[in-house]
Motif scaffolding. Structure first.
Motif, PDB file in Angstrom:
ATOM      1  N   THR A  19       0.914   6.035  12.978  1.00  0.00           N
ATOM      2  CA  THR A  19       1.006   4.601  13.128  1.00  0.00           C
ATOM      3  C   THR A  19      -0.370   3.982  13.334  1.00  0.00           C
TER       4      THR A  19
ATOM      5  N   GLU B 184       3.607  -9.634  14.007  1.00  0.00           N
ATOM      6  CA  GLU B 184       4.377  -8.399  13.802  1.00  0.00           C
ATOM      7  C   GLU B 184       3.654  -7.200  14.401  1.00  0.00           C
ATOM      8  N   TRP B 185       2.358  -7.095  14.153  1.00  0.00           N
ATOM      9  CA  TRP B 185       1.612  -5.963  14.703  1.00  0.00           C
ATOM     10  C   TRP B 185       1.565  -6.018  16.223  1.00  0.00           C
TER      11      TRP B 185
ATOM     12  N   ARG C 155       3.733  -7.431  18.265  1.00  0.00           N
ATOM     13  CA  ARG C 155       5.070  -7.110  18.777  1.00  0.00           C
ATOM     14  C   ARG C 155       5.315  -5.610  18.800  1.00  0.00           C
ATOM     15  N   ASP C 156       4.714  -4.913  17.830  1.00  0.00           N
ATOM     16  CA  ASP C 156       4.872  -3.458  17.751  1.00  0.00           C
ATOM     17  C   ASP C 156       3.949  -2.713  18.704  1.00  0.00           C
TER      18      ASP C 156
ATOM     19  N   ARG D 218       5.447  -1.931   7.401  1.00  0.00           N
ATOM     20  CA  ARG D 218       5.981  -0.573   7.210  1.00  0.00           C
ATOM     21  C   ARG D 218       5.341   0.120   6.018  1.00  0.00           C
TER      22      ARG D 218
END
Length: 238
Positions: free
Chosen positions: A2, A22-23, A25-26, A215
């Protein structure tokens, strides 16, 4: 593996802002750039409290300033980040123009603006910042399905198409010069997404595109060479 540390160029709004969100949040750490000194939605995102409206934890997003069309500013950004190493450099900065009209009807000034921003500047950014990317990391740039010469059967958006086709060609030359290196190189076609740039009639929402973009970028890490793919990881014809 990852991607955990991201350098995102062009994140004040639209797809870039969605990528930063998005990044973060991950749980990734994102250094994201804006152009100019004004406040942007990225600043609001960076200031969001943990868990508030799905916002990232404080400190996940750092904001830097750079205008990719100004080489001196890109070099200054490189100097400010000289002691950092990133798993991913992703260049999102880009512009569009009016879709109507042929390339011959476009003013020289407008043609130059689009080509410099979409084709020349991303490669200057990559050449300047490449040493900040880990040897097994990823260098990506936001391209477009409209950059495909093989798939251009309807015409339209001529200058924008040309700028993305030029970008793809320049990245292919970059890949040839760096053959044998471990880094993955990615030209990303995010799909036709409803943003200020994509317009209200776009086929995809941000939520349908961006999580898949992330992804796909993760899946391509540790896969050296140049990949021209869409948001679902499908190869796009050159």
């Amino acid at each position: 593996m990852t991607t955990t540390k991201v350098l995102l160029i062009g994140a004040s709004r639209g797809l870039g802002l969605a990528l930063a969100r998005e990044w973060a949040r991950d749980g990734r750490h994102v250094v994201a750039t804006v152009r100019g000194s004004g406040r942007t939605p990225l600043h609001d995102l960076a200031d969001a409290d943990a868990g508030s409206d799905g916002g990232p934890e404080p400190g996940r997003i750092e904001i830097e300033t750079v205008d990719v069309t100004e080489p001196a500013q890109v070099t200054a950004l490189r100097d400010r980040l000289a002691d950092r190493t990133f798993d991913l450099l992703f260049v999102n900065a880009g512009v569009t123009n009016q879709p109507e009209g042929t390339v011959a009807e476009t003013s020289t000034e407008e043609f130059t603006r689009v080509m410099v921003t979409n084709a020349l500047s991303p490669l200057r950014v990559i050449e300047t910042l490449q040493d900040l990317v880990a040897p097994g990391g990823t260098i990506g740039v936001m391209s477009s399905g409209q950059g495909s010469v093989a798939n251009n059967e309807r015409g339209g958006h001529e200058v924008y198409r040309g700028s993305k086709a030029a970008l793809n060609t320049f990245m292919r030359s970059y890949a040839a010069r760096h053959e044998g290196e471990r880094r993955a190189l990615v030209l990303m076609a995010p799909g036709w997404v409803s943003t200020d740039l994509g317009g209200p009639g776009a086929r995809l929402s941000i939520d349908e595109s961006i999580p898949n973009v992330v992804r796909t970028l993760d899946a391509l890490r540790d896969k050296p060479g140049l990949h021209y793919v869409d948001y679902l990881g499908r190869t796009v014809a050159w």
